[in-house]
Design an enzyme around this catalytic site. Structure first.
Site, PDB file in Angstrom:
ATOM      1  N   CYS A 147      17.992   5.512  42.310  1.00  0.00           N
ATOM      2  CA  CYS A 147      17.750   5.656  40.777  1.00  0.00           C
ATOM      3  C   CYS A 147      18.699   6.805  40.565  1.00  0.00           C
ATOM      4  O   CYS A 147      19.031   7.619  41.231  1.00  0.00           O
ATOM      5  CB  CYS A 147      16.198   6.038  40.714  1.00  0.00           C
ATOM      6  SG  CYS A 147      15.163   4.815  41.458  1.00  0.00           S
TER       7      CYS A 147
ATOM      8  N   ARG B 109      23.554   3.903  41.104  1.00  0.00           N
ATOM      9  CA  ARG B 109      22.361   4.506  41.980  1.00  0.00           C
ATOM     10  C   ARG B 109      21.565   3.334  42.058  1.00  0.00           C
ATOM     11  O   ARG B 109      20.540   3.633  42.653  1.00  0.00           O
ATOM     12  CB  ARG B 109      22.073   5.750  41.447  1.00  0.00           C
ATOM     13  CG  ARG B 109      23.209   6.783  41.434  1.00  0.00           C
ATOM     14  CD  ARG B 109      22.544   8.116  40.906  1.00  0.00           C
ATOM     15  NE  ARG B 109      21.621   8.616  41.772  1.00  0.00           N
ATOM     16  CZ  ARG B 109      21.891   9.379  42.783  1.00  0.00           C
ATOM     17  NH1 ARG B 109      22.860   9.841  43.151  1.00  0.00           N
ATOM     18  NH2 ARG B 109      20.573   9.637  43.568  1.00  0.00           N
TER      19      ARG B 109
ATOM     20  N   TRP C 152      16.217   1.780  41.104  1.00  0.00           N
ATOM     21  CA  TRP C 152      16.321   0.779  42.283  1.00  0.00           C
ATOM     22  C   TRP C 152      15.061   0.704  42.748  1.00  0.00           C
ATOM     23  O   TRP C 152      14.499   1.711  43.326  1.00  0.00           O
ATOM     24  CB  TRP C 152      17.510   1.368  43.157  1.00  0.00           C
ATOM     25  CG  TRP C 152      17.624   0.414  44.424  1.00  0.00           C
ATOM     26  CD1 TRP C 152      18.481  -0.706  44.477  1.00  0.00           C
ATOM     27  CD2 TRP C 152      16.943   0.456  45.814  1.00  0.00           C
ATOM     28  NE1 TRP C 152      18.472  -1.164  45.876  1.00  0.00           N
ATOM     29  CE2 TRP C 152      17.503  -0.555  46.596  1.00  0.00           C
ATOM     30  CE3 TRP C 152      15.939   1.389  46.252  1.00  0.00           C
ATOM     31  CZ2 TRP C 152      17.055  -1.000  47.607  1.00  0.00           C
ATOM     32  CZ3 TRP C 152      15.406   0.931  47.583  1.00  0.00           C
ATOM     33  CH2 TRP C 152      15.952   0.121  48.209  1.00  0.00           C
TER      34      TRP C 152
ATOM     35  N   ASN D  19      13.077  10.069  40.523  1.00  0.00           N
ATOM     36  CA  ASN D  19      13.992   9.366  41.399  1.00  0.00           C
ATOM     37  C   ASN D  19      13.615   9.882  43.029  1.00  0.00           C
ATOM     38  O   ASN D  19      13.537  11.103  43.232  1.00  0.00           O
ATOM     39  CB  ASN D  19      15.495   9.975  41.508  1.00  0.00           C
ATOM     40  CG  ASN D  19      16.263   9.590  42.298  1.00  0.00           C
ATOM     41  OD1 ASN D  19      16.124   8.824  43.298  1.00  0.00           O
ATOM     42  ND2 ASN D  19      17.557  10.389  42.891  1.00  0.00           N
ATOM     43  N   GLY D  20      13.145   8.991  43.629  1.00  0.00           N
ATOM     44  CA  GLY D  20      12.627   9.454  45.269  1.00  0.00           C
ATOM     45  C   GLY D  20      11.440   8.543  45.469  1.00  0.00           C
ATOM     46  O   GLY D  20      11.220   7.654  44.762  1.00  0.00           O
TER      47      GLY D  20
ATOM     48  N   GLU E 174      32.751  -3.809  60.261  1.00  0.00           N
ATOM     49  CA  GLU E 174      32.988  -3.631  59.000  1.00  0.00           C
ATOM     50  C   GLU E 174      33.341  -4.895  57.950  1.00  0.00           C
ATOM     51  O   GLU E 174      32.864  -4.915  56.724  1.00  0.00           O
ATOM     52  CB  GLU E 174      34.010  -2.261  58.776  1.00  0.00           C
ATOM     53  CG  GLU E 174      34.278  -2.028  57.404  1.00  0.00           C
ATOM     54  CD  GLU E 174      33.079  -1.552  56.498  1.00  0.00           C
ATOM     55  OE1 GLU E 174      32.169  -1.197  57.070  1.00  0.00           O
ATOM     56  OE2 GLU E 174      33.143  -1.365  55.307  1.00  0.00           O
TER      57      GLU E 174
ATOM     58  N   LYS F 109      31.282  -6.088  54.845  1.00  0.00           N
ATOM     59  CA  LYS F 109      31.744  -6.201  53.344  1.00  0.00           C
ATOM     60  C   LYS F 109      31.603  -7.385  52.782  1.00  0.00           C
ATOM     61  O   LYS F 109      31.093  -7.815  51.549  1.00  0.00           O
ATOM     62  CB  LYS F 109      33.480  -5.980  53.632  1.00  0.00           C
ATOM     63  CG  LYS F 109      33.966  -4.899  53.133  1.00  0.00           C
ATOM     64  CD  LYS F 109      33.607  -3.712  52.348  1.00  0.00           C
ATOM     65  CE  LYS F 109      32.162  -3.182  52.567  1.00  0.00           C
ATOM     66  NZ  LYS F 109      32.204  -1.860  52.928  1.00  0.00           N
TER      67      LYS F 109
ATOM     68  N   GLU G 150      27.773  -8.356  51.979  1.00  0.00           N
ATOM     69  CA  GLU G 150      26.868  -7.326  51.057  1.00  0.00           C
ATOM     70  C   GLU G 150      27.588  -7.927  49.619  1.00  0.00           C
ATOM     71  O   GLU G 150      26.856  -7.760  48.598  1.00  0.00           O
ATOM     72  CB  GLU G 150      26.942  -5.547  51.186  1.00  0.00           C
ATOM     73  CG  GLU G 150      28.364  -5.207  50.912  1.00  0.00           C
ATOM     74  CD  GLU G 150      28.304  -3.697  51.154  1.00  0.00           C
ATOM     75  OE1 GLU G 150      27.535  -3.184  50.819  1.00  0.00           O
ATOM     76  OE2 GLU G 150      29.541  -3.396  51.806  1.00  0.00           O
TER      77      GLU G 150
ATOM     78  N   HIS H 144      27.896 -15.299  74.744  1.00  0.00           N
ATOM     79  CA  HIS H 144      26.760 -14.975  75.369  1.00  0.00           C
ATOM     80  C   HIS H 144      25.719 -15.693  74.489  1.00  0.00           C
ATOM     81  O   HIS H 144      24.408 -14.862  75.012  1.00  0.00           O
ATOM     82  CB  HIS H 144      26.585 -13.458  75.721  1.00  0.00           C
ATOM     83  CG  HIS H 144      27.616 -13.173  76.881  1.00  0.00           C
ATOM     84  ND1 HIS H 144      27.516 -13.437  78.094  1.00  0.00           N
ATOM     85  CD2 HIS H 144      28.852 -12.565  76.883  1.00  0.00           C
ATOM     86  CE1 HIS H 144      28.626 -13.207  78.774  1.00  0.00           C
ATOM     87  NE2 HIS H 144      29.312 -12.535  78.025  1.00  0.00           N
TER      88      HIS H 144
ATOM     89  N   LYS I  84      24.251   2.272  45.282  1.00  0.00           N
ATOM     90  CA  LYS I  84      25.416   2.973  46.224  1.00  0.00           C
ATOM     91  C   LYS I  84      24.924   4.137  47.004  1.00  0.00           C
ATOM     92  O   LYS I  84      25.379   4.418  47.992  1.00  0.00           O
ATOM     93  CB  LYS I  84      26.329   3.598  44.835  1.00  0.00           C
ATOM     94  CG  LYS I  84      27.389   4.211  45.464  1.00  0.00           C
ATOM     95  CD  LYS I  84      28.539   3.521  45.968  1.00  0.00           C
ATOM     96  CE  LYS I  84      29.644   4.148  46.800  1.00  0.00           C
ATOM     97  NZ  LYS I  84      30.380   3.304  47.634  1.00  0.00           N
TER      98      LYS I  84
HETATM   99  C1  AGP Z   1      28.656   0.140  52.454  1.00  0.00           C
HETATM  100  O1  AGP Z   1      29.541  -0.807  51.555  1.00  0.00           O
HETATM  101  C2  AGP Z   1      27.638   0.540  51.836  1.00  0.00           C
HETATM  102  N1  AGP Z   1      27.808   0.866  50.555  1.00  0.00           N
HETATM  103  C3  AGP Z   1      26.780   1.129  52.819  1.00  0.00           C
HETATM  104  O2  AGP Z   1      26.664   0.516  54.035  1.00  0.00           O
HETATM  105  C4  AGP Z   1      26.945   2.566  52.782  1.00  0.00           C
HETATM  106  O3  AGP Z   1      28.115   3.040  53.760  1.00  0.00           O
HETATM  107  C5  AGP Z   1      25.879   3.485  53.489  1.00  0.00           C
HETATM  108  O4  AGP Z   1      24.508   3.080  52.791  1.00  0.00           O
HETATM  109  C6  AGP Z   1      25.962   4.788  53.751  1.00  0.00           C
HETATM  110  O5  AGP Z   1      26.213   5.655  52.614  1.00  0.00           O
HETATM  111  P1  AGP Z   1      26.991   6.983  52.716  1.00  0.00           P
HETATM  112  O6  AGP Z   1      28.232   7.074  53.394  1.00  0.00           O
HETATM  113  O7  AGP Z   1      26.868   7.587  51.370  1.00  0.00           O
HETATM  114  O8  AGP Z   1      25.983   7.800  53.511  1.00  0.00           O
END
Ligand code: AGP
Length: 600
Positions: free
Chosen positions: A2, A27, A73, A99-100, A477, A481, A484, A500, A595
């Protein structure tokens, strides 16, 4: 998650708030709202969906120069209009954005608010109802706000409007980010300086549990005991153009394109007067004294940490453990005698990582944060910080921050090794310069990668990424990518591990992306590719010059064996991007995500 904003001054508050929220949309983006106050009282506009939906719903004839805003969010209550912020008290006197997460909201509701019909399913509404209750019992708004804060358990960044007092926004934070932006004729608040760069670059840091009264002509910060705290503003070192997309269709594409520049900026930032790579001596001493490093991170940053472990172990000869932050805090392993904790976090705000930092600090351990955001919570609260110098990363999918994290960890490991007198048989600066060029070479082949995305993923339901050693780290990774942003179910595996169990999922046409950049295991991973193709998989081999074979789909320019993740991740990022575009997904704002993950 948020984002919140506030404005008190002379301009049209609606426009400042909306522009601010647009910058904070990364956010959270499932609903949004603003509340503005004028001589007619407080007017609230809120909508499910994006800021654009909110903008469309606003009555432009309402004029006001005070207001607060929120982009959400959802944590408590589904994303709908009813649960969107701002929330109002039953009498309508108070209006709040938050926010929180308030962990004890149920208890507070039972203890104080039994007779009050709540209008939403949120934890936030409890806060605004409590303020109203305490004012109705005779407290001033400031005292009621203070008393309410004293009852809250959890995280919050709050902004409160009082219908009876147009001159002040009541503000507080605990564990969630919030800044006050200052100027001569107005003041603002924002979860991130980015949101208010439109009007000021002067910001004042707030500390947890302070009570802050923001007026048009001044800001008063008091601590819990009511003592006034003096704090000078700082200049946000951000260029407004850093946070614009420019001619790019998506931030993610812009940020992937910036990766060669990011590597060069890191080299510059970590080069000393003697032209050699350097790191703050205090950080070096902490790294040198540690008998074991504990890397704590989440998501992409965790994947960067896995690569960092290889650097500290192979180059600097320090044992390393890498842990997922949400697990570590609640199930700590046996620690070594002299541990150093390294928190890797693009945002520096991730709540899962912060809860670990709080706990290890209580135990007296030292910590280093590797982050892209100077002044972020993890940076402020750790003993030391190494900055990523990647510039703001706005797309939810992390790309340039990942390569920056790996590059900075490489620099730290390399300089530590030199400091220890370890004989390192390569020149990292020279190799990073090659990496920057190699990333550019991959980026220049976008058309080929778009074609790969189309050939392998257009109709895929799932996909696998395999690799061995460092390629395994990158395959994790690559899978993150892809899933997501394209919503294709994807998993990263150590090449030898599929057989396995998971190989049972391979069917005719299942895409398997295999990375071949590690000479020592190149034959082994090619053997694993044979196992899956024999069962019908559509294998896409991404190999490195010197290890390539005729049918490989994409060949990476030759890169130092330890630095290959910096280059091999780039085609995976771009393939994911194009796969998401083919599926018409919202690349920069994938569903259900945000984010900055500021809730545990
Ligand atoms: C990755 O594309 C994501 N946005 C997510 O996994 C992110 O890396 C994770 O939430 C950690 O965020 P930070 O690096 O801001 O701590």
């Amino acid at each position: 998650m948020c984002g919140i904003v506030g404005y008190i001054g002379e301009l049209d508050a609606k426009e400042v708030l909306l522009k601010g929220l647009e910058k904070l949309e990364y956010r959270g983006y499932d609903s949004a709202g603003i509340a503005v106050r004028n001589e007619d009282g407080i007017t609230v506009f809120k909508e499910k969906g994006r800021i654009a939906d909110l903008r469309a719903a606003i009555d432009t004839s309402v004029e006001a120069s005070v207001g607060i805003g929120h982009t959400r969010w959802a944590t408590h209550g589904v994303p709908n209009r009813k649960n969107a912020h701002p929330h109002q008290s039953a009498t309508g006197r108070f209006t709040l954005v938050h926010n929180g997460v308030i962990e004890n909201y149920h208890l507070l509701q039972k203890a104080y608010l039994k007779g009050i019909q709540l209008a939403s399913d949120t934890d936030t509404e409890i806060i605004v109802q409590l303020v109203d209750l305490f004012v109705s019992e005779g407290l001033s708004t400031e005292d009621a706000f203070r008393k309410t804060l004293g009852l809250l358990h959890g995280s919050y960044a709050l902004a409160l409007l009082d219908r009876e007092d147009a001159d002040v926004i009541y503000v507080a934070k605990n564990k969630s980010p919030l800044l006050v932006g200052v100027a001569d004729t107005f003041n603002v608040i924002a979860s991130d300086a980015m949101a208010m760069l439109q009007v000021t670059n002067q910001f004042v840091e707030l500390h947890d549990k302070e009570v802050v009264l923001v007026r048009k002509d001044g800001v008063t910060i008091t601590n819990l005991e009511g003592t006034v705290m003096e704090r000078a503003p700082f200049t946000a070192e951000l260029d407004a153009s850093d946070i614009e997309k420019g001619t790019y269709p998506h931030y993610m594409l812009k940020e992937m394109d910036e990766q060669p520049t990011v590597i060069r900026k890191i080299m510059q930032a970590y080069t000393g007067e003697d032209d050699a790579l350097t790191v703050d001596p205090e950080i070096l001493a902490a790294l040198n004294e540690a008998d074991r490093l504990y890397i704590i991170a989440a998501g992409t940053s965790y994947h960067a940490g896995l690569v960092g472990k290889e650097y500290f172990e192979k180059i600097a000869k320090i044992p390393v453990e890498v842990h997922i932050s949400s697990e570590f805090g609640y199930n700590m392993p046996l620690l070594s005698e002299k541990p150093l904790f390294i928190f890797i976090s693009q945002s520096g705000e991730t709540a899962d990582s912060r809860q670990v930092l709080v706990k290890i600090k209580e135990q007296g351990y030292k910590s280093l944060t590797v982050t892209n955001v100077p002044g972020s919570t993890l940076s402020r609260e750790a003993d030391y910080t190494l900055l990523l110098h990647a510039g703001p990363e706005i797309a939810v999918a992390s790309t340039k921050a990942y390569v920056a994290q790996i590059a900075v960890l490489a620099v730290a490991a390399y300089v530590t090794a030199k400091e220890k007198g370890i004989d390192v048989d390569f020149d990292l600066k020279q190799e990073l310069a090659i990496v920057a060029n190699n990333i550019q070479t991959v980026i220049d082949r976008k058309d080929d990668l778009e074609k790969i995305a189309e050939d392998y993923l257009k109709i895929a339901r799932n996909a696998f990424f395999i690799g061995r050693n460092l390629d395994f780290c990158v395959s994790l990774e690559g899978a993150l990518k892809l899933k997501e942003i394209s919503y294709i179910q994807a998993e990263g595996f150590a090449g030898g591990e599929l057989k396995h169990g998971t190989i049972a999922l391979i069917e005719d046409g299942t895409p398997v992306f295999a990375l071949v950049s590690q000479k020592a295991v190149a034959l082994n991973i090619r053997g694993n590719v044979k196992e899956v193709t024999a069962r019908g998989a559509n294998a896409c081999i991404i190999s490195m010059e010197g290890m390539a074979e005729d049918d490989d789909a994409f060949i990476l320019p030759k890169t130092h064996a330890l630095l290959t993740p910096l280059v091999s991740v780039v085609p995976l990022q771009l393939i994911s991007y194009y796969a998401a575009l083919h599926r018409r997904c919202d690349v920069d704002k994938p569903r259900n995500l945000a984010k900055s993950v500021t809730v545990e």
